[in-house]
Design a protein around this motif. Structure first.
Motif, PDB file in Angstrom:
ATOM      1  N   LEU A   1      47.093  39.934  32.775  1.00  0.00           N
ATOM      2  CA  LEU A   1      47.596  39.608  34.020  1.00  0.00           C
ATOM      3  C   LEU A   1      46.693  38.252  34.792  1.00  0.00           C
ATOM      4  O   LEU A   1      45.387  38.533  34.721  1.00  0.00           O
TER       5      LEU A   1
ATOM      6  N   ARG B   1      34.580  33.949  32.556  1.00  0.00           N
ATOM      7  CA  ARG B   1      33.347  33.575  32.821  1.00  0.00           C
ATOM      8  C   ARG B   1      33.045  32.216  32.296  1.00  0.00           C
ATOM      9  O   ARG B   1      32.475  31.356  33.037  1.00  0.00           O
TER      10      ARG B   1
ATOM     11  N   ALA C   1      32.932  39.897  35.575  1.00  0.00           N
ATOM     12  CA  ALA C   1      33.791  39.167  35.292  1.00  0.00           C
ATOM     13  C   ALA C   1      35.186  39.665  35.082  1.00  0.00           C
ATOM     14  O   ALA C   1      36.176  39.197  34.500  1.00  0.00           O
ATOM     15  N   SER C   2      35.467  41.007  35.571  1.00  0.00           N
ATOM     16  CA  SER C   2      36.689  41.523  35.318  1.00  0.00           C
ATOM     17  C   SER C   2      37.567  40.995  36.497  1.00  0.00           C
ATOM     18  O   SER C   2      38.948  41.301  36.434  1.00  0.00           O
ATOM     19  N   GLY C   3      37.220  40.305  37.460  1.00  0.00           N
ATOM     20  CA  GLY C   3      38.065  39.871  38.608  1.00  0.00           C
ATOM     21  C   GLY C   3      37.930  40.584  39.674  1.00  0.00           C
ATOM     22  O   GLY C   3      38.903  40.631  40.555  1.00  0.00           O
ATOM     23  N   LYS C   4      36.957  41.519  39.887  1.00  0.00           N
ATOM     24  CA  LYS C   4      37.207  42.393  40.977  1.00  0.00           C
ATOM     25  C   LYS C   4      36.880  41.783  42.289  1.00  0.00           C
ATOM     26  O   LYS C   4      37.529  42.222  43.268  1.00  0.00           O
ATOM     27  N   SER C   5      36.057  40.856  42.205  1.00  0.00           N
ATOM     28  CA  SER C   5      35.836  40.124  43.738  1.00  0.00           C
ATOM     29  C   SER C   5      36.986  39.226  43.902  1.00  0.00           C
ATOM     30  O   SER C   5      37.281  39.346  45.173  1.00  0.00           O
ATOM     31  N   THR C   6      37.730  38.602  43.047  1.00  0.00           N
ATOM     32  CA  THR C   6      38.780  38.039  43.370  1.00  0.00           C
ATOM     33  C   THR C   6      39.851  38.887  43.888  1.00  0.00           C
ATOM     34  O   THR C   6      40.463  38.593  44.953  1.00  0.00           O
TER      35      THR C   6
HETATM   36  N1  LIG Z   1      43.250  38.428  36.561  1.00  0.00           N
HETATM   37  C1  LIG Z   1      42.689  37.150  36.314  1.00  0.00           C
HETATM   38  N2  LIG Z   1      43.089  36.509  35.558  1.00  0.00           N
HETATM   39  C2  LIG Z   1      42.407  35.539  35.111  1.00  0.00           C
HETATM   40  N3  LIG Z   1      41.496  35.263  35.691  1.00  0.00           N
HETATM   41  C3  LIG Z   1      40.923  35.667  36.694  1.00  0.00           C
HETATM   42  C4  LIG Z   1      41.475  36.819  37.070  1.00  0.00           C
HETATM   43  N4  LIG Z   1      40.972  37.233  38.027  1.00  0.00           N
HETATM   44  C5  LIG Z   1      39.817  36.728  38.194  1.00  0.00           C
HETATM   45  N5  LIG Z   1      39.720  35.451  37.597  1.00  0.00           N
HETATM   46  C6  LIG Z   1      38.878  34.487  37.280  1.00  0.00           C
HETATM   47  O1  LIG Z   1      37.877  34.972  36.421  1.00  0.00           O
HETATM   48  C7  LIG Z   1      36.345  34.700  37.056  1.00  0.00           C
HETATM   49  C8  LIG Z   1      35.864  35.753  37.397  1.00  0.00           C
HETATM   50  O2  LIG Z   1      36.382  36.576  38.559  1.00  0.00           O
HETATM   51  P1  LIG Z   1      35.581  37.331  39.635  1.00  0.00           P
HETATM   52  O3  LIG Z   1      36.512  37.801  40.620  1.00  0.00           O
HETATM   53  O4  LIG Z   1      34.539  36.420  40.094  1.00  0.00           O
HETATM   54  O5  LIG Z   1      34.898  38.422  38.845  1.00  0.00           O
HETATM   55  P2  LIG Z   1      33.999  39.515  39.147  1.00  0.00           P
HETATM   56  O6  LIG Z   1      33.765  39.806  40.644  1.00  0.00           O
HETATM   57  O7  LIG Z   1      34.569  40.890  38.501  1.00  0.00           O
HETATM   58  O8  LIG Z   1      32.582  39.222  38.473  1.00  0.00           O
HETATM   59  C9  LIG Z   1      36.884  33.688  38.258  1.00  0.00           C
HETATM   60  O9  LIG Z   1      36.603  32.309  37.867  1.00  0.00           O
HETATM   61  C10 LIG Z   1      38.200  34.127  38.716  1.00  0.00           C
HETATM   62  O10 LIG Z   1      38.864  32.876  39.287  1.00  0.00           O
END
Ligand SMILES: Nc1ncnc2c1ncn2[C@@H]1O[C@H](COP(=O)(O)OP(=O)(O)O)[C@@H](O)[C@H]1O
Ligand SMILES: Nc1ccn([C@@H]2O[C@H](COP(=O)(O)OP(=O)(O)O)[C@@H](O)[C@H]2O)c(=O)n1
Length: 218
Positions: free
Chosen positions: A193, A144, A14-19
């Motif tokens: 961020l 998450r 849940a670091s936002g890596k896939s986003t």
């Molecule tokens: N920089 C950010 N700030 C706040 N929320 C984010 C950020 N990047 C992603 N998210 C949200 O946090 C959640 C986890 O992101 P995700 O990309 O799935 O993480 P990961 O792939 O690392 O598990 C999703 O709901 C996404 O929309």
């Protein structure tokens, strides 16, 4: 001709890596792979067949028999599958079975962005760019938690935080391909961020590096 670009985006749960990886892929015209889905698909196939993801031999068989249709992103969400994924991911032969697919994906033109835990260290040690995305535990648990709520679930924040910690610990402590910051990775702490700001920071880093590398060979 454009050079073959491979961007590794590693980081904890849940670091936002896939986003971030998805947005970078769109921006740079590259293909995108969420490598976590492969481990999740193994765990899901095992749970569907009443197998214990902690059973290493069964995990290896399942990984070796994995089919493309098992990797359906919308069916692989959820923390039970995530926990199962981190158990099968600790088995060296499971990782070995999933490696060729990831490497072939990265090698196909025009290049790719791969999100995961060991992309920069093991899958693509020669990646053009390595990003390690992180955020505080509390912020990652909050993200998450919000994600689960938006999917209509009724999560408990303390439980989400505890599960995330347990998975990070298992991912960092395993003997093979533990989650590590590659020595040549650029670390992005996204705690303060939002997703747009994290993307902008990563885009600026990559474009400034591309310019520097381009001018140093010109
Ligand atoms: N920089 C950010 N700030 C706040 N929320 C984010 C950020 N990047 C992603 N998210 C949200 O946090 C959640 C986890 O992101 P995700 O990309 O799935 O993480 P990961 O792939 O690392 O598990 C999703 O709901 C996404 O929309
Ligand atoms: N390259 C990768 C990707 C995921 N994994 C494992 O798969 C699990 C699920 O990964 P994920 O990226 O889908 O999980 P989230 O970060 O999205 O919660 C992780 O906890 C790791 O144990 C791995 O070992 N190596």
């Amino acid at each position: 001709m454009n050079p073959h670009l491979v961007i590794a985006v590693d980081g904890p749960a849940a670091s936002g890596k896939s986003t971030l990886a998805k947005r970078l892929a769109l921006h740079f015209g590259l293909r995108f792979l969420d490598t976590g889905l492969l481990y999740r698909a193994v765990a899901k196939a095992m749970l569907d067949h009443d197998l214990d993801p902690g059973d290493a031999a069964a995990a290896v068989r399942t990984a070796e028999e994995l089919e493309a249709e098992d990797v359906q992103p919308n069916r692989l969400k959820g923390e039970a599958i995530g926990q199962g994924a981190s158990k099968v991911a600790a088995v060296p032969a499971v990782r070995a079975a999933l490696l060729p697919f990831q490497r072939r994906f990265a090698a196909r033109p025009p290049g790719a962005v791969l999100a995961g835990r060991d992309v920069g260290t093991v899958v693509c040690p020669d990646a053009t760019f390595k990003l390690f995305v992180t955020a505080s535990e509390e912020e990652r648990a909050r993200r998450r938690y919000e994600e689960l709520r938006q999917r209509g679930e009724a999560p408990i924040y303390a439980a989400v935080l505890a599960e995330l910690r347990e998975r990070d610990r298992r991912d960092s402590d395993r003997a093979v391909a533990p989650m590590r910051v590659a020595p040549d990775a650029w670390v992005l702490d996204s705690t303060g961020l939002d997703a747009d700001a994290a993307f902008e920071a990563a885009r600026r880093y990559i474009e400034s590096q591309l310019e520097r590398r381009h001018s140093s060979v010109a």
